[in-house]
Design a protein around this motif. Sequence first.
Motif, PDB file in Angstrom:
ATOM      1  N   ALA A   1      31.120  43.050  42.957  1.00 51.68           N
ATOM      2  CA  ALA A   1      31.959  44.416  42.254  1.00 51.68           C
ATOM      3  C   ALA A   1      33.467  44.001  42.294  1.00 51.68           C
ATOM      4  O   ALA A   1      33.987  44.139  41.070  1.00 51.68           O
ATOM      5  N   THR A   2      33.756  43.170  43.317  1.00 51.87           N
ATOM      6  CA  THR A   2      35.184  42.612  43.181  1.00 51.87           C
ATOM      7  C   THR A   2      35.474  41.680  42.077  1.00 51.87           C
ATOM      8  O   THR A   2      36.328  41.753  41.313  1.00 51.87           O
ATOM      9  N   THR A   3      34.448  40.881  41.785  1.00 51.28           N
ATOM     10  CA  THR A   3      34.425  39.715  40.744  1.00 51.28           C
ATOM     11  C   THR A   3      34.730  40.479  39.354  1.00 51.28           C
ATOM     12  O   THR A   3      35.291  40.145  38.562  1.00 51.28           O
ATOM     13  N   GLU A   4      33.530  41.409  39.268  1.00 44.99           N
ATOM     14  CA  GLU A   4      33.368  42.245  38.015  1.00 44.99           C
ATOM     15  C   GLU A   4      34.789  42.992  37.845  1.00 44.99           C
ATOM     16  O   GLU A   4      35.095  43.093  36.480  1.00 44.99           O
ATOM     17  N   ILE A   5      35.528  43.525  38.550  1.00 43.38           N
ATOM     18  CA  ILE A   5      36.775  44.197  38.432  1.00 43.38           C
ATOM     19  C   ILE A   5      37.706  43.200  37.915  1.00 43.38           C
ATOM     20  O   ILE A   5      38.424  43.766  36.949  1.00 43.38           O
ATOM     21  N   LEU A   6      37.994  42.108  38.630  1.00 41.31           N
ATOM     22  CA  LEU A   6      39.000  41.204  38.423  1.00 41.31           C
ATOM     23  C   LEU A   6      38.650  40.600  37.131  1.00 41.31           C
ATOM     24  O   LEU A   6      39.687  40.443  36.165  1.00 41.31           O
ATOM     25  N   ARG A   7      37.592  40.387  36.629  1.00 41.96           N
ATOM     26  CA  ARG A   7      37.278  39.995  35.219  1.00 41.96           C
ATOM     27  C   ARG A   7      37.492  40.943  33.983  1.00 41.96           C
ATOM     28  O   ARG A   7      38.280  40.434  33.189  1.00 41.96           O
TER      29      ARG A   7
ATOM     30  N   GLY B   1      41.490  41.169  33.605  1.00 41.67           N
ATOM     31  CA  GLY B   1      41.965  40.131  33.089  1.00 41.67           C
ATOM     32  C   GLY B   1      42.714  39.344  34.471  1.00 41.67           C
ATOM     33  O   GLY B   1      43.863  38.912  34.010  1.00 41.67           O
ATOM     34  N   LEU B   2      42.203  39.539  35.602  1.00 38.93           N
ATOM     35  CA  LEU B   2      43.222  39.277  36.952  1.00 38.93           C
ATOM     36  C   LEU B   2      42.507  37.907  37.476  1.00 38.93           C
ATOM     37  O   LEU B   2      42.971  37.326  38.206  1.00 38.93           O
ATOM     38  N   ARG B   3      41.313  37.670  37.182  1.00 42.52           N
ATOM     39  CA  ARG B   3      40.371  36.815  37.879  1.00 42.52           C
ATOM     40  C   ARG B   3      40.941  35.411  37.926  1.00 42.52           C
ATOM     41  O   ARG B   3      41.070  34.703  38.884  1.00 42.52           O
ATOM     42  N   ALA B   4      41.644  35.072  36.945  1.00 46.07           N
ATOM     43  CA  ALA B   4      42.392  33.647  36.880  1.00 46.07           C
ATOM     44  C   ALA B   4      43.559  33.422  37.823  1.00 46.07           C
ATOM     45  O   ALA B   4      43.746  32.159  37.943  1.00 46.07           O
TER      46      ALA B   4
ATOM     47  N   PHE C   1      43.754  33.923  40.880  1.00 46.88           N
ATOM     48  CA  PHE C   1      43.202  33.933  42.252  1.00 46.88           C
ATOM     49  C   PHE C   1      42.303  32.606  42.580  1.00 46.88           C
ATOM     50  O   PHE C   1      41.422  32.488  41.985  1.00 46.88           O
ATOM     51  N   SER C   2      43.043  31.612  43.619  1.00 47.51           N
ATOM     52  CA  SER C   2      42.263  30.552  43.934  1.00 47.51           C
ATOM     53  C   SER C   2      41.110  30.855  44.840  1.00 47.51           C
ATOM     54  O   SER C   2      40.173  30.112  44.956  1.00 47.51           O
ATOM     55  N   ALA C   3      41.366  31.925  45.499  1.00 49.38           N
ATOM     56  CA  ALA C   3      40.065  32.191  46.653  1.00 49.38           C
ATOM     57  C   ALA C   3      39.812  33.790  46.469  1.00 49.38           C
ATOM     58  O   ALA C   3      40.966  34.674  46.284  1.00 49.38           O
ATOM     59  N   VAL C   4      38.616  34.193  46.566  1.00 46.51           N
ATOM     60  CA  VAL C   4      38.211  35.720  46.413  1.00 46.51           C
ATOM     61  C   VAL C   4      37.381  35.730  47.605  1.00 46.51           C
ATOM     62  O   VAL C   4      36.059  35.257  47.545  1.00 46.51           O
ATOM     63  N   ILE C   5      37.596  36.692  48.851  1.00 43.23           N
ATOM     64  CA  ILE C   5      36.857  36.927  49.860  1.00 43.23           C
ATOM     65  C   ILE C   5      36.489  38.334  49.630  1.00 43.23           C
ATOM     66  O   ILE C   5      37.355  39.170  49.866  1.00 43.23           O
ATOM     67  N   GLY C   6      35.082  38.620  49.729  1.00 42.63           N
ATOM     68  CA  GLY C   6      34.592  40.033  49.668  1.00 42.63           C
ATOM     69  C   GLY C   6      34.033  40.384  50.952  1.00 42.63           C
ATOM     70  O   GLY C   6      34.022  39.571  52.079  1.00 42.63           O
ATOM     71  N   GLY C   7      33.758  41.796  51.105  1.00 36.89           N
ATOM     72  CA  GLY C   7      33.260  42.191  52.195  1.00 36.89           C
ATOM     73  C   GLY C   7      31.955  41.670  52.782  1.00 36.89           C
ATOM     74  O   GLY C   7      31.435  41.660  53.899  1.00 36.89           O
ATOM     75  N   ASP C   8      31.330  41.032  51.698  1.00 41.52           N
ATOM     76  CA  ASP C   8      30.010  40.400  52.277  1.00 41.52           C
ATOM     77  C   ASP C   8      29.913  38.953  52.291  1.00 41.52           C
ATOM     78  O   ASP C   8      29.158  38.128  52.057  1.00 41.52           O
ATOM     79  N   THR C   9      31.180  38.337  52.174  1.00 37.87           N
ATOM     80  CA  THR C   9      31.373  36.869  52.283  1.00 37.87           C
ATOM     81  C   THR C   9      30.952  36.347  53.727  1.00 37.87           C
ATOM     82  O   THR C   9      30.364  35.278  53.902  1.00 37.87           O
ATOM     83  N   LEU C  10      31.509  37.226  54.769  1.00 35.88           N
ATOM     84  CA  LEU C  10      31.377  36.859  55.914  1.00 35.88           C
ATOM     85  C   LEU C  10      30.747  37.638  56.694  1.00 35.88           C
ATOM     86  O   LEU C  10      30.725  39.000  56.256  1.00 35.88           O
ATOM     87  N   PRO C  11      29.847  37.869  57.895  1.00 31.95           N
ATOM     88  CA  PRO C  11      29.742  38.852  58.624  1.00 31.95           C
ATOM     89  C   PRO C  11      30.791  39.920  59.087  1.00 31.95           C
ATOM     90  O   PRO C  11      30.588  41.219  59.496  1.00 31.95           O
ATOM     91  N   GLU C  12      31.965  39.305  59.332  1.00 33.77           N
ATOM     92  CA  GLU C  12      32.946  40.061  59.760  1.00 33.77           C
ATOM     93  C   GLU C  12      33.621  40.500  58.295  1.00 33.77           C
ATOM     94  O   GLU C  12      33.797  39.905  57.545  1.00 33.77           O
ATOM     95  N   ARG C  13      34.498  41.886  58.609  1.00 36.16           N
ATOM     96  CA  ARG C  13      35.205  42.350  57.690  1.00 36.16           C
ATOM     97  C   ARG C  13      36.597  42.601  58.059  1.00 36.16           C
ATOM     98  O   ARG C  13      36.935  42.823  59.451  1.00 36.16           O
ATOM     99  N   LYS C  14      37.656  43.079  57.304  1.00 35.61           N
ATOM    100  CA  LYS C  14      38.941  43.440  57.937  1.00 35.61           C
ATOM    101  C   LYS C  14      38.719  44.719  58.675  1.00 35.61           C
ATOM    102  O   LYS C  14      37.719  45.559  58.192  1.00 35.61           O
ATOM    103  N   PRO C  15      39.246  45.014  59.897  1.00 37.04           N
ATOM    104  CA  PRO C  15      40.510  44.431  60.268  1.00 37.04           C
ATOM    105  C   PRO C  15      40.247  43.152  61.286  1.00 37.04           C
ATOM    106  O   PRO C  15      41.147  42.525  61.747  1.00 37.04           O
ATOM    107  N   HIS C  16      39.188  42.618  61.266  1.00 39.52           N
ATOM    108  CA  HIS C  16      38.822  41.100  61.812  1.00 39.52           C
ATOM    109  C   HIS C  16      39.835  40.280  60.858  1.00 39.52           C
ATOM    110  O   HIS C  16      39.753  40.231  59.841  1.00 39.52           O
ATOM    111  N   PRO C  17      40.233  39.076  61.524  1.00 36.75           N
ATOM    112  CA  PRO C  17      40.943  38.429  60.770  1.00 36.75           C
ATOM    113  C   PRO C  17      40.154  36.912  60.196  1.00 36.75           C
ATOM    114  O   PRO C  17      40.902  36.472  59.342  1.00 36.75           O
ATOM    115  N   ALA C  18      38.813  37.285  60.366  1.00 37.00           N
ATOM    116  CA  ALA C  18      38.259  35.899  59.625  1.00 37.00           C
ATOM    117  C   ALA C  18      38.207  35.993  58.094  1.00 37.00           C
ATOM    118  O   ALA C  18      38.455  34.821  57.817  1.00 37.00           O
TER     119      ALA C  18
END
Length: 227
Positions: free
Chosen positions: A118-124, A127-130, A132-149
């Motif tokens: 959904a993040t990528t769809e919204i950014l595209r 017209g904002l996707r280009a 950002f050199s990195a996009v980290i979503g809530g399902d990229t890692l087992p941890e989400r904010k407020p975790h620092p990972a």
Amino acid sequence: MTQLEAVIFDLDGTLVDSARDLQNAMNALLAGEGLRSVSLEEVKSMIGDGVAKLVERALAATGGDPARLPALVDHFLAIYDTNAANHTEAYPGVLDTLESLRRLGLQLAVVTNKPCSATTEILRALGLRAFFSAVIGGDTLPERKPHPAPILMALDRLGVSPGAALMVGDNYHDVQAARAAGVRVFAVTYGYNHKPLTELAADQLLDTMSDLVPSIGIGIAAEDLLR
């Protein structure tokens, strides 16, 4: 203070106002369960801690069965993923700010608790996707904010140290994650914050996204800002 090299942004409530699309998807989900609809203000108060928390809060508010949560999270995602950018808009000043930061040579990233698809769809769609050199979503890692990972992963992908980065968010989890990662943090005042702004303990508050570049402008030549 280390020279700024990168700015990391939260998405919902910081770069984009996504509440209407989230409300529509949630109300479609709740209707299927025979539950009442939730208002836009209710949805705004539920945003920020990932999809599971959003659905959990909506069920609690409408008297839904918490045992249905796992199945309803999947159902919500199926509804939302194909409708994530119908009414979602970038906040005023976002596009100009991102363009200014890129001209200044800063690397940019998004770290959000929203799922990556959904993040990528919204950014595209906006017209904002280009930017950002990195996009980290809530399902990229087992941890989400407020975790620092997630922030640390973004920094690793950018090749930037924590001391050379700034986080911009709208909620307590953005501030807590940035602090734990050793990153400076600004908070916008217009987002979906769940606590009084005075309790966020951000390094600075921004009333609009257009305030960001002037706020980090120390040491930046005027001709660079205008270039």
